[in-house]
Design a protein around this motif. Sequence first.
Motif, mmCIF file in Angstrom:
data_model
loop_
_atom_site.group_PDB
_atom_site.id
_atom_site.type_symbol
_atom_site.label_atom_id
_atom_site.label_comp_id
_atom_site.label_asym_id
_atom_site.label_seq_id
_atom_site.Cartn_x
_atom_site.Cartn_y
_atom_site.Cartn_z
ATOM 1 N N ARG A 364 0.831 -1.209 0.000
ATOM 2 C CA ARG A 364 0.000 0.000 0.000
ATOM 3 C C ARG A 364 0.863 1.256 0.000
ATOM 4 O O ARG A 364 0.583 2.213 -0.731
ATOM 5 N N ARG A 365 1.907 1.277 0.823
ATOM 6 C CA ARG A 365 2.733 2.491 0.930
ATOM 7 C C ARG A 365 3.454 2.785 -0.376
ATOM 8 O O ARG A 365 3.579 3.953 -0.778
ATOM 9 N N LEU A 366 3.920 1.748 -1.052
ATOM 10 C CA LEU A 366 4.665 1.932 -2.295
ATOM 11 C C LEU A 366 3.764 1.949 -3.524
ATOM 12 O O LEU A 366 4.260 2.073 -4.648
ATOM 13 N N ARG A 367 2.449 1.804 -3.294
ATOM 14 C CA ARG A 367 1.465 1.865 -4.384
ATOM 15 C C ARG A 367 1.827 0.903 -5.519
ATOM 16 O O ARG A 367 1.828 1.260 -6.699
ATOM 17 N N LEU A 368 2.120 -0.323 -5.127
ATOM 18 C CA LEU A 368 2.427 -1.363 -6.101
ATOM 19 C C LEU A 368 1.141 -2.074 -6.520
ATOM 20 O O LEU A 368 0.312 -2.410 -5.669
ATOM 21 N N PRO A 369 0.940 -2.309 -7.819
ATOM 22 C CA PRO A 369 -0.312 -2.917 -8.283
ATOM 23 C C PRO A 369 -0.402 -4.396 -7.899
ATOM 24 O O PRO A 369 0.454 -5.191 -8.265
ATOM 25 N N VAL A 370 -1.439 -4.741 -7.131
ATOM 26 C CA VAL A 370 -1.681 -6.134 -6.752
ATOM 27 C C VAL A 370 -2.810 -6.640 -7.639
ATOM 28 O O VAL A 370 -3.989 -6.439 -7.359
ATOM 29 N N THR A 371 -2.442 -7.261 -8.728
ATOM 30 C CA THR A 371 -3.430 -7.691 -9.712
ATOM 31 C C THR A 371 -3.005 -9.003 -10.326
ATOM 32 O O THR A 371 -1.814 -9.295 -10.441
ATOM 33 N N GLU A 372 -4.000 -9.796 -10.691
ATOM 34 C CA GLU A 372 -3.716 -11.079 -11.334
ATOM 35 C C GLU A 372 -3.207 -10.868 -12.748
ATOM 36 O O GLU A 372 -2.343 -11.605 -13.222
ATOM 37 N N HIS A 373 -3.729 -9.843 -13.426
ATOM 38 C CA HIS A 373 -3.287 -9.563 -14.793
ATOM 39 C C HIS A 373 -1.887 -8.965 -14.763
ATOM 40 O O HIS A 373 -1.639 -8.005 -14.032
ATOM 41 N N PRO A 374 -0.944 -9.502 -15.522
ATOM 42 C CA PRO A 374 0.431 -8.987 -15.459
ATOM 43 C C PRO A 374 0.510 -7.502 -15.798
ATOM 44 O O PRO A 374 -0.114 -7.029 -16.750
ATOM 45 N N LYS A 375 1.269 -6.780 -15.000
ATOM 46 C CA LYS A 375 1.504 -5.355 -15.203
ATOM 47 C C LYS A 375 3.006 -5.123 -15.332
ATOM 48 O O LYS A 375 3.798 -5.696 -14.585
ATOM 49 N N VAL A 376 3.380 -4.283 -16.284
ATOM 50 C CA VAL A 376 4.783 -3.922 -16.462
ATOM 51 C C VAL A 376 5.059 -2.655 -15.656
ATOM 52 O O VAL A 376 4.345 -1.664 -15.785
ATOM 53 N N LEU A 377 6.067 -2.713 -14.816
ATOM 54 C CA LEU A 377 6.401 -1.605 -13.924
ATOM 55 C C LEU A 377 7.807 -1.111 -14.234
ATOM 56 O O LEU A 377 8.765 -1.879 -14.180
ATOM 57 N N GLU A 378 7.920 0.161 -14.571
ATOM 58 C CA GLU A 378 9.216 0.798 -14.793
ATOM 59 C C GLU A 378 9.628 1.499 -13.495
ATOM 60 O O GLU A 378 8.875 2.309 -12.960
ATOM 61 N N ILE A 379 10.816 1.180 -13.002
ATOM 62 C CA ILE A 379 11.298 1.733 -11.732
ATOM 63 C C ILE A 379 12.500 2.620 -11.993
ATOM 64 O O ILE A 379 13.469 2.195 -12.634
ATOM 65 N N ASP A 380 12.438 3.853 -11.510
ATOM 66 C CA ASP A 380 13.558 4.791 -11.588
ATOM 67 C C ASP A 380 14.321 4.713 -10.269
ATOM 68 O O ASP A 380 13.817 5.131 -9.219
ATOM 69 N N ARG A 382 16.689 6.355 -9.183
ATOM 70 C CA ARG A 382 17.150 7.616 -8.616
ATOM 71 C C ARG A 382 16.126 8.223 -7.673
ATOM 72 O O ARG A 382 16.441 9.135 -6.915
ATOM 73 N N GLN A 383 14.878 7.714 -7.722
ATOM 74 C CA GLN A 383 13.822 8.211 -6.850
ATOM 75 C C GLN A 383 13.730 7.328 -5.607
ATOM 76 O O GLN A 383 13.812 6.103 -5.701
ATOM 77 N N PRO A 384 13.540 7.931 -4.429
ATOM 78 C CA PRO A 384 13.459 7.118 -3.193
ATOM 79 C C PRO A 384 12.385 6.033 -3.273
ATOM 80 O O PRO A 384 12.617 4.902 -2.859
ATOM 81 N N MET A 385 11.204 6.385 -3.802
ATOM 82 C CA MET A 385 10.156 5.368 -3.881
ATOM 83 C C MET A 385 10.541 4.263 -4.854
ATOM 84 O O MET A 385 10.290 3.072 -4.595
ATOM 85 N N GLY A 386 11.167 4.629 -5.975
ATOM 86 C CA GLY A 386 11.603 3.616 -6.924
ATOM 87 C C GLY A 386 12.619 2.682 -6.311
ATOM 88 O O GLY A 386 12.572 1.461 -6.513
ATOM 89 N N LEU A 387 13.543 3.241 -5.535
ATOM 90 C CA LEU A 387 14.551 2.410 -4.882
ATOM 91 C C LEU A 387 13.907 1.478 -3.863
ATOM 92 O O LEU A 387 14.258 0.297 -3.771
ATOM 93 N N ASP A 388 12.934 1.989 -3.092
ATOM 94 C CA ASP A 388 12.240 1.146 -2.110
ATOM 95 C C ASP A 388 11.454 0.031 -2.804
ATOM 96 O O ASP A 388 11.387 -1.093 -2.305
ATOM 97 N N ARG A 389 10.834 0.357 -3.932
ATOM 98 C CA ARG A 389 10.112 -0.681 -4.683
ATOM 99 C C ARG A 389 11.061 -1.791 -5.131
ATOM 100 O O ARG A 389 10.753 -2.982 -5.005
ATOM 101 N N SER A 390 12.194 -1.379 -5.679
ATOM 102 C CA SER A 390 13.170 -2.367 -6.138
ATOM 103 C C SER A 390 13.652 -3.234 -4.987
ATOM 104 O O SER A 390 13.756 -4.460 -5.111
ATOM 105 N N HIS A 391 13.960 -2.615 -3.854
ATOM 106 C CA HIS A 391 14.434 -3.379 -2.691
ATOM 107 C C HIS A 391 13.390 -4.396 -2.254
ATOM 108 O O HIS A 391 13.723 -5.555 -1.954
ATOM 109 N N LEU A 392 12.101 -3.991 -2.206
ATOM 110 C CA LEU A 392 11.057 -4.912 -1.772
ATOM 111 C C LEU A 392 10.948 -6.101 -2.721
ATOM 112 O O LEU A 392 10.875 -7.258 -2.274
#
Length: 727
Positions: A364-380, A382-392
């Motif tokens: 919820r905090r990182l606003r990551l899509p929780v869906t059965e249908h595959p979603k393509v996610l581009e992570i930057d 250089r952004q704190p949220m992008g880095l946290d998403r990648s780490h998770l």
Amino acid sequence: MALAVLGIRHHGPGSARSVVRSLDRLQPDLVLVEGPPEADPLLGLVASPDLVPPVALLCYVVSEPQRSAFWPLATFSPELAALRWAEANDVRARFCDLPAATSLAWRPARAPRSRRRIDPISVLAGAAGHQDPERWWEDLVEARGVADEELFEAVGEAMAALRGMEPHDDEEAAREAAMRLAVRAARKEGHVRIAVVCGAWHAPALMGAFPSEAADRARLKGLPKVKVGATWVPWTTGRLAQESGYGAGVTSPGWYAHLHEAPTEPVPGWLALTARVLRQEGLDCAPAGLVDAARLADALAALRGRPLPGLAEVSDATLAALCGGDPTPLQLVHRRLVVGEGVGRVPEETPGLPLVEDVRRRQRRLRLPVTEHPKVLEIDLRQPMGLDRSHLLHRLRLLDVVWGEPRRALTGTTGTFRETWRLAWDPALEVALVEASVWGTTVAPAATARATDLAWSAASLPELTDLVRRTLLAELPDAVVHVVAALEVRAAVATDVHHLLAAIPPLVQALRYGTVRRTDAAAVSQVVDGMVARSAAGLVAACTSLDDEAAAEAAEAVRAADGSVGLLGEPRHLVPWRAALRALAGSPAIHGLVCGRAARLLLDASALTADEAARLLGLALSAGELPGRAGAWVEGFLSGSGVLLVHDDQLWGVLDRWVSLLPEERFTEVLPLLRRTFSTFGAPERRALGDRAAAGRQEAAGPAADEDLDQARADLVVPTLQKLLGL
């Protein structure tokens, strides 16, 4: 009414409507629903608006979470309809079935059934003269707009007749004994009007006179038990098609959900949804086409003798009127609507293991899509949220919770500040999270503990080097310490230089791009120093006496390691490494492919002059060399780029003389190697080489042509040419 048994079909919208209407008429003071009793404490969440189907009850063995079972529930599931009716009418409800503590302990050790149980719907449909049991049941029950009060009694009688055709197995007999004991316990508590909602197959076991209580208790006595946990988990519409705890599935959950919402006129609403899906994909879908499809569906139902158009009629009408006979758009409709792509949701207060709750909070905090249908996610990155998403995502992969898959090799993207992931949530990941809970209560400590365990149990050096990369990507400094320590121990005793070579590139990637991800990779530097030194020292010996296949692998490993050493650009690495390459390139005992590759790497790094390269090529192509080794040397030296031959006259001359002087039988032997080498060149390079070879032939043919010239005959055309040219 003492006891009302409502035998239903799991995931049936018609059964769900009939259950609700029957409960309205019966007004019981207790509702018993088929399901694991361990989930009774979770029934209070059924009325929560945050519990959005499809969901499932998950029961798992605490000590072995991989031993688990799901009880899925959709909006059209009769069990969920009964539970929500009870909550809305302030009536007590509970589950009645064999406890999961027993079924999960029993199932692994239970002997397989001697033969598969009959499909009651198929038998009944066949008796009624219908070939398609699903259509028969849909026409009789699911598509009925008005509940039949005698429906449950008729279904019970039919199932009683079918049960006589086949004996029950021990587990089913135990389940039905547990259900009867639950009814007896309710009566002892003072409940008078009891309604039981269970699978139609079990209904006859609860109708009429029960066996003695002693007999039922004797059947359950001595059964194994384990400690289990239970919780609600999100489910997906696609997974409703699979059999699970209820042993039943539905192949068209999206269609059944629509029937549940629009039982009397399902076609217009369904076609409107179909039009929306097609238009979202940029496909034409005119209102006139929708009218034609609706009329065609009604006509097909009439021709086929069905009370209402079913999924088959609507699909045929869609194919003809909206898709122009092209099945491809219809497949899209099937995936999006007939099966559906929905993912359920459970309330935040749902009890669960700490690790599961931590993952949900981070989603919820990182606003990551929780869906059965595959979603393509581009992570930057250089952004704190992008880095946290990648780490998770990387930490979850360490825990074997593969929610996201990188779309391309991370070694090729870490230097670009971006990562591309393909995310798809599968309910089975809920079990994986439960299993991973043994490593910790939150994601980072759990991933650290898991990585540490993997480090000290790794069987090979490549496993450890890959683990270093994964822990660095996951930003787990405490784990990196343990992984590097294990790597140092393994590398210190490693005798296989090929493993050392394979280990260098991922470690260098971690060193080179550590600052991009803000990770501290300094702990890896000392390990890389030792690996490069040991690889350089043992390179020649490791590449001796190789066959063609092993030589190809060694040449590629040398190329990858050379690129990594050059990427670091440290003199302490470059000096011993290039000295080893020189020894490799000049050794007559090494396979020609490896020697040629080493010479080319030195030439590209300006550590070898063109004259030196020509000398090595001349030695490799000398008359005393076997054609096979000479061809392999050329392949290793030229593979991937022919620019050298286009622009270097000296190298061209050496190779040209060697090919020209080859005897015919030796040329035939070498030709496949040369063809393979030149096939790796780009089309412009091959064209340039062909032009150069043709020009060389013309130059070589010039003097010989003059000797054969008939001057007298040539003079005859000179006057005519002079007139034509105006000379």
